[in-house]
Design a protein around this motif. Structure first.
Motif, PDB file in Angstrom:
ATOM      1  N   VAL A 139      -3.091  -3.328   5.357  1.00  0.00           N
ATOM      2  CA  VAL A 139      -2.296  -2.702   4.301  1.00  0.00           C
ATOM      3  C   VAL A 139      -3.124  -2.392   3.054  1.00  0.00           C
ATOM      4  O   VAL A 139      -2.582  -1.885   2.078  1.00  0.00           O
ATOM      5  CB  VAL A 139      -1.064  -3.549   3.903  1.00  0.00           C
ATOM      6  CG1 VAL A 139      -0.073  -3.630   5.031  1.00  0.00           C
ATOM      7  CG2 VAL A 139      -1.467  -4.911   3.398  1.00  0.00           C
ATOM      8  N   GLY A 140      -4.418  -2.714   3.073  1.00  0.00           N
ATOM      9  CA  GLY A 140      -5.264  -2.373   1.932  1.00  0.00           C
ATOM     10  C   GLY A 140      -5.698  -3.536   1.071  1.00  0.00           C
ATOM     11  O   GLY A 140      -6.128  -3.341  -0.061  1.00  0.00           O
ATOM     12  N   LYS A 141      -5.626  -4.762   1.601  1.00  0.00           N
ATOM     13  CA  LYS A 141      -6.008  -5.935   0.802  1.00  0.00           C
ATOM     14  C   LYS A 141      -7.453  -5.850   0.323  1.00  0.00           C
ATOM     15  O   LYS A 141      -7.732  -6.072  -0.856  1.00  0.00           O
ATOM     16  CB  LYS A 141      -5.822  -7.231   1.610  1.00  0.00           C
ATOM     17  CG  LYS A 141      -4.407  -7.556   1.991  1.00  0.00           C
ATOM     18  CD  LYS A 141      -4.272  -8.912   2.659  1.00  0.00           C
ATOM     19  CE  LYS A 141      -5.149  -9.159   3.833  1.00  0.00           C
ATOM     20  NZ  LYS A 141      -4.755  -8.549   5.080  1.00  0.00           N
ATOM     21  N   THR A 142      -8.365  -5.538   1.216  1.00  0.00           N
ATOM     22  CA  THR A 142      -9.780  -5.491   0.835  1.00  0.00           C
ATOM     23  C   THR A 142     -10.039  -4.326  -0.114  1.00  0.00           C
ATOM     24  O   THR A 142     -10.747  -4.494  -1.115  1.00  0.00           O
ATOM     25  CB  THR A 142     -10.676  -5.369   2.085  1.00  0.00           C
ATOM     26  OG1 THR A 142     -10.398  -6.457   2.962  1.00  0.00           O
ATOM     27  CG2 THR A 142     -12.146  -5.398   1.706  1.00  0.00           C
ATOM     28  N   THR A 143      -9.475  -3.187   0.158  1.00  0.00           N
ATOM     29  CA  THR A 143      -9.659  -2.028  -0.718  1.00  0.00           C
ATOM     30  C   THR A 143      -9.191  -2.343  -2.132  1.00  0.00           C
ATOM     31  O   THR A 143      -9.890  -2.074  -3.113  1.00  0.00           O
ATOM     32  CB  THR A 143      -8.906  -0.807  -0.160  1.00  0.00           C
ATOM     33  OG1 THR A 143      -9.409  -0.515   1.145  1.00  0.00           O
ATOM     34  CG2 THR A 143      -9.051   0.401  -1.059  1.00  0.00           C
ATOM     35  N   CYS A 146      -0.857   3.337   2.939  1.00  0.00           N
ATOM     36  CA  CYS A 146      -1.784   3.058   4.036  1.00  0.00           C
ATOM     37  C   CYS A 146      -2.160   4.330   4.787  1.00  0.00           C
ATOM     38  O   CYS A 146      -3.212   4.405   5.400  1.00  0.00           O
ATOM     39  CB  CYS A 146      -1.155   2.079   5.012  1.00  0.00           C
ATOM     40  SG  CYS A 146      -0.563   0.576   4.249  1.00  0.00           S
ATOM     41  N   ASP A 147      -1.286   5.278   4.759  1.00  0.00           N
ATOM     42  CA  ASP A 147      -1.460   6.510   5.522  1.00  0.00           C
ATOM     43  C   ASP A 147      -1.286   7.711   4.582  1.00  0.00           C
ATOM     44  O   ASP A 147      -0.688   7.577   3.512  1.00  0.00           O
ATOM     45  CB  ASP A 147      -0.401   6.590   6.631  1.00  0.00           C
ATOM     46  CG  ASP A 147      -0.420   5.344   7.514  1.00  0.00           C
ATOM     47  OD1 ASP A 147      -1.498   5.017   8.024  1.00  0.00           O
ATOM     48  OD2 ASP A 147       0.639   4.705   7.660  1.00  0.00           O
ATOM     49  N   PRO A 148      -1.761   8.887   4.983  1.00  0.00           N
ATOM     50  CA  PRO A 148      -1.614  10.068   4.125  1.00  0.00           C
ATOM     51  C   PRO A 148      -0.163  10.469   3.869  1.00  0.00           C
ATOM     52  O   PRO A 148       0.138  11.091   2.868  1.00  0.00           O
ATOM     53  CB  PRO A 148      -2.329  11.174   4.888  1.00  0.00           C
ATOM     54  CG  PRO A 148      -3.121  10.515   5.945  1.00  0.00           C
ATOM     55  CD  PRO A 148      -2.541   9.160   6.178  1.00  0.00           C
ATOM     56  N   THR A 149       0.752  10.106   4.755  1.00  0.00           N
ATOM     57  CA  THR A 149       2.157  10.459   4.565  1.00  0.00           C
ATOM     58  C   THR A 149       2.966   9.190   4.325  1.00  0.00           C
ATOM     59  O   THR A 149       3.422   8.542   5.269  1.00  0.00           O
ATOM     60  CB  THR A 149       2.706  11.216   5.792  1.00  0.00           C
ATOM     61  OG1 THR A 149       2.451  10.433   6.971  1.00  0.00           O
ATOM     62  CG2 THR A 149       2.039  12.566   5.942  1.00  0.00           C
ATOM     63  N   GLY A 171       2.429  -2.626   2.208  1.00  0.00           N
ATOM     64  CA  GLY A 171       2.044  -1.405   2.910  1.00  0.00           C
ATOM     65  C   GLY A 171       3.172  -0.397   2.894  1.00  0.00           C
ATOM     66  O   GLY A 171       4.293  -0.726   3.276  1.00  0.00           O
ATOM     67  N   ASN A 172       2.881   0.795   2.436  1.00  0.00           N
ATOM     68  CA  ASN A 172       3.892   1.841   2.331  1.00  0.00           C
ATOM     69  C   ASN A 172       4.134   2.454   3.709  1.00  0.00           C
ATOM     70  O   ASN A 172       3.636   3.522   4.032  1.00  0.00           O
ATOM     71  CB  ASN A 172       3.437   2.895   1.320  1.00  0.00           C
ATOM     72  CG  ASN A 172       4.560   3.829   0.956  1.00  0.00           C
ATOM     73  OD1 ASN A 172       5.640   3.756   1.510  1.00  0.00           O
ATOM     74  ND2 ASN A 172       4.291   4.714   0.012  1.00  0.00           N
ATOM     75  N   ARG A 173       4.890   1.697   4.489  1.00  0.00           N
ATOM     76  CA  ARG A 173       5.238   2.087   5.859  1.00  0.00           C
ATOM     77  C   ARG A 173       6.724   1.849   6.064  1.00  0.00           C
ATOM     78  O   ARG A 173       7.345   1.112   5.293  1.00  0.00           O
ATOM     79  CB  ARG A 173       4.474   1.205   6.857  1.00  0.00           C
ATOM     80  CG  ARG A 173       2.976   1.359   6.790  1.00  0.00           C
ATOM     81  CD  ARG A 173       2.307   0.415   7.761  1.00  0.00           C
ATOM     82  NE  ARG A 173       0.871   0.666   7.782  1.00  0.00           N
ATOM     83  CZ  ARG A 173      -0.035  -0.293   7.875  1.00  0.00           C
ATOM     84  NH1 ARG A 173       0.313  -1.547   7.968  1.00  0.00           N
ATOM     85  NH2 ARG A 173      -1.317   0.027   7.897  1.00  0.00           N
ATOM     86  N   HIS A 218      -3.079   6.997  -1.209  1.00  0.00           N
ATOM     87  CA  HIS A 218      -4.058   7.174  -0.137  1.00  0.00           C
ATOM     88  C   HIS A 218      -5.302   7.899  -0.650  1.00  0.00           C
ATOM     89  O   HIS A 218      -5.211   8.989  -1.218  1.00  0.00           O
ATOM     90  CB  HIS A 218      -3.413   7.965   1.014  1.00  0.00           C
ATOM     91  CG  HIS A 218      -4.273   8.083   2.227  1.00  0.00           C
ATOM     92  ND1 HIS A 218      -4.548   7.012   3.037  1.00  0.00           N
ATOM     93  CD2 HIS A 218      -4.919   9.135   2.756  1.00  0.00           C
ATOM     94  CE1 HIS A 218      -5.320   7.408   4.027  1.00  0.00           C
ATOM     95  NE2 HIS A 218      -5.570   8.698   3.880  1.00  0.00           N
ATOM     96  N   ARG A 219      -6.456   7.234  -0.487  1.00  0.00           N
ATOM     97  CA  ARG A 219      -7.765   7.792  -0.848  1.00  0.00           C
ATOM     98  C   ARG A 219      -7.892   8.192  -2.316  1.00  0.00           C
ATOM     99  O   ARG A 219      -8.578   9.149  -2.660  1.00  0.00           O
ATOM    100  CB  ARG A 219      -8.118   8.960   0.052  1.00  0.00           C
ATOM    101  CG  ARG A 219      -8.249   8.505   1.489  1.00  0.00           C
ATOM    102  CD  ARG A 219      -8.784   9.594   2.345  1.00  0.00           C
ATOM    103  NE  ARG A 219      -8.734   9.115   3.721  1.00  0.00           N
ATOM    104  CZ  ARG A 219      -9.553   9.491   4.654  1.00  0.00           C
ATOM    105  NH1 ARG A 219     -10.487  10.351   4.400  1.00  0.00           N
ATOM    106  NH2 ARG A 219      -9.439   9.019   5.872  1.00  0.00           N
TER     107      ARG A 219
END
Length: 192
Positions: A14-18, A155-158, A124-126, A179-180
């Motif tokens: 879900v992006g913890k490290t980022t 987590c994802d582009p959408t 996480g945006n899911r 995202h990014r």
């Protein structure tokens, strides 16, 4: 005393490290001495190295990540929380803020309670993220853990976000990492 955060997530990837790297880098850029730790990880993961690089840490890797496994450890080989605490205290003694990243290989609540950490929950945006976040929050409340707030991470582009779901999460909203895109300055400012 140093601020002490545990970054944990509603699910894997879900992006913890980022987010941990981005927070650490931003805090270091503001002149803080930032310590990092990922107490338990797998042998093939580069998370601990990424965290150390983001904050310019020169601490030994066996202090930052004292336990590395090829797979989920057997109960006889489970990480020793006393040893993790000793490693953490060495890092904290030289830091203004410490960021610890959780792992699926050890209970985040045990780490948070043992090291007296404030939790930053990465949601996480899911689909189903609000329910997952509420389950994590209930678990933290049951254990008496302090949640500083949550970050919604695309987590994802959408992304799947909807405003009604966000209102269900009853801990402070720190912000959203798209995202990014870089971490928003307002998130860092809420944590310093």
């Amino acid at each position: 005393m140093a601020r002490r955060f545990l970054i944990t997530g509603t699910s894997p990837r879900v992006g913890k490290t980022t987010i941990g790297c981005a927070l650490g880098f931003a805090m270091r850029a503001r002149g803080l001495r930032v310590g990092v730790m990922k107490p338990v990880d797998t042998l093939d993961s580069q998370d601990a190295q990424a965290l150390a690089l983001a904050v310019g840490s020169t601490m030994p890797m066996d202090l930052i990540c004292p336990y590395r496994y090829a797979a989920t450890p057997a109960s006889a080989d489970a990480p020793d929380l006393t040893h993790i605490s000793k490693c953490f205290n060495k890092i904290a003694a030289q830091s203004d803020v410490v960021i610890v990243e959780g792992s699926d290989l050890i209970d985040f609540a045990d780490i948070a309670a043992t090291l007296d950490l404030e939790l930053i929950l990465i949601v996480g945006n899911r689909p189903g993220y609000a329910d997952a976040a509420m389950l994590m929050i209930q678990r933290c409340e049951t254990r008496g853990l302090k949640i500083t707030g949550y970050i919604l991470c695309d987590c994802d582009p959408t992304p799947a976000v909807n405003a009604a779901s966000l209102q269900q999460i009853k801990v402070p909203y720190l912000g959203r990492m798209r995202h990014r895109e870089p971490l928003a300055r307002t998130i860092v400012e809420k944590l310093i």
